[in-house]
Design an enzyme around this catalytic site. Sequence first.
Site, PDB file in Angstrom:
ATOM      1  CG  ASN A  87       6.168   7.740  20.713  1.00 42.57           C
ATOM      2  OD1 ASN A  87       6.648   9.058  20.574  1.00 42.57           O
ATOM      3  ND2 ASN A  87       6.595   6.788  20.069  1.00 42.57           N
ATOM      4  NE  ARG A  89      -2.999  -1.936  20.838  1.00 38.42           N
ATOM      5  CZ  ARG A  89      -2.985  -0.669  20.683  1.00 38.42           C
ATOM      6  NH1 ARG A  89      -3.729   0.232  21.451  1.00 38.42           N
ATOM      7  NH2 ARG A  89      -2.471  -0.191  19.644  1.00 38.42           N
ATOM      8  CD  GLU A 101     -10.701  -2.023  22.951  1.00 36.48           C
ATOM      9  OE1 GLU A 101     -10.812  -1.407  21.892  1.00 36.48           O
ATOM     10  OE2 GLU A 101     -10.055  -1.907  23.896  1.00 36.48           O
ATOM     11  CG  HIS A 136      -9.331   1.787  21.774  1.00 35.09           C
ATOM     12  ND1 HIS A 136      -8.895   0.610  21.533  1.00 35.09           N
ATOM     13  CD2 HIS A 136      -8.292   2.574  21.817  1.00 35.09           C
ATOM     14  CE1 HIS A 136      -7.605   0.443  21.325  1.00 35.09           C
ATOM     15  NE2 HIS A 136      -7.132   1.695  21.249  1.00 35.09           N
TER      16      HIS A 136
END
Length: 320
Positions: free
Chosen positions: A157, A235, A264, A295
């Site tokens: 996607n 990621r 993160e 993010h």
Amino acid sequence: MVKNNLEPMKILHLDTNHPLLLEKLQALGFQNDEDYTSSKTQIEDKISTYDGIVLRSRFAIDKAFLDKATRLKFIGRVGAGLENIDTDYAAKKGIFLASAPEGNRNAVGEHALGMLLSLFNKLNKADLEVSQGIWDREGNRGLELDGKIVGIIGYGNMGKAFAKKLRGFDVEVLCYDIKTAVGDGNAKQVSLLELQEKTDVLSLHTPETSVTKKMINATFINAFSKSFWFLNTARGKSVVTSDLVAALKANKVLGAGLDVLEYEKSSFESLFSSGQLPDAFQYLIKAPNVLLTPHVAGWTIESKEKLAQTIVDKIKARFC
């Protein structure tokens, strides 16, 4: 309406989301309960009374949690990935899993393109200098995207959305994916070797898995034939930051746009308050050819609504 049920299916919402999620699920006949503050242990004590869970990333849904969720029929994750859920064990228990990459793919595609254009035209550097009274035209001479070869790793996607945004530019787009036959009119699917031979700009769009963790390391980077620009809106744990910094210092990586970081966590800010910033991160925050965002690539006003609607649609299709 919910089919084949004498009483409403109960859903526990563990994170706040767009209000349409509650409104539309209620209209479909579900009972919505909200708990945004209890600990994981407290949630486990009552999860056996619920048929569904909807969350973002509040805590991990692991084997122990799923064993306590004896009535659970589905988990809706209002986001693109399912890495905070033990998907294999959930599947064994017959639990339907719904994520929503369709909801924020456009936002991610736009963000990646924005980062790339900003890096090529040194917009963050130029803005900072002008605000400090520095008028350096030659030092801020930019690059044009036309004529470049863009390589995309992960053509689902998000990768497809980025490739679609590139259609207005005179660029060649290549994609690599572990799945076969995913290329389309916007990107030619190639081997990893060919992608590494030709790429001028590399954009990462992979989920977090055992295969992708620490994938972008020194060996991987040095396998590229040319120096290249790097974008990561996927990621943070897919990148070995110290190796990326070494490549930036060596000019193997010409610049980087990073929406996600290896560091993160919910307590990201504590890195600053503790005074224990990793050396690699200290370099990134000072480098003029590095652009950092927190993010938020898929975190737009529009995507918040689309993510919620996607989860409603998937639950409705399965249970109504």
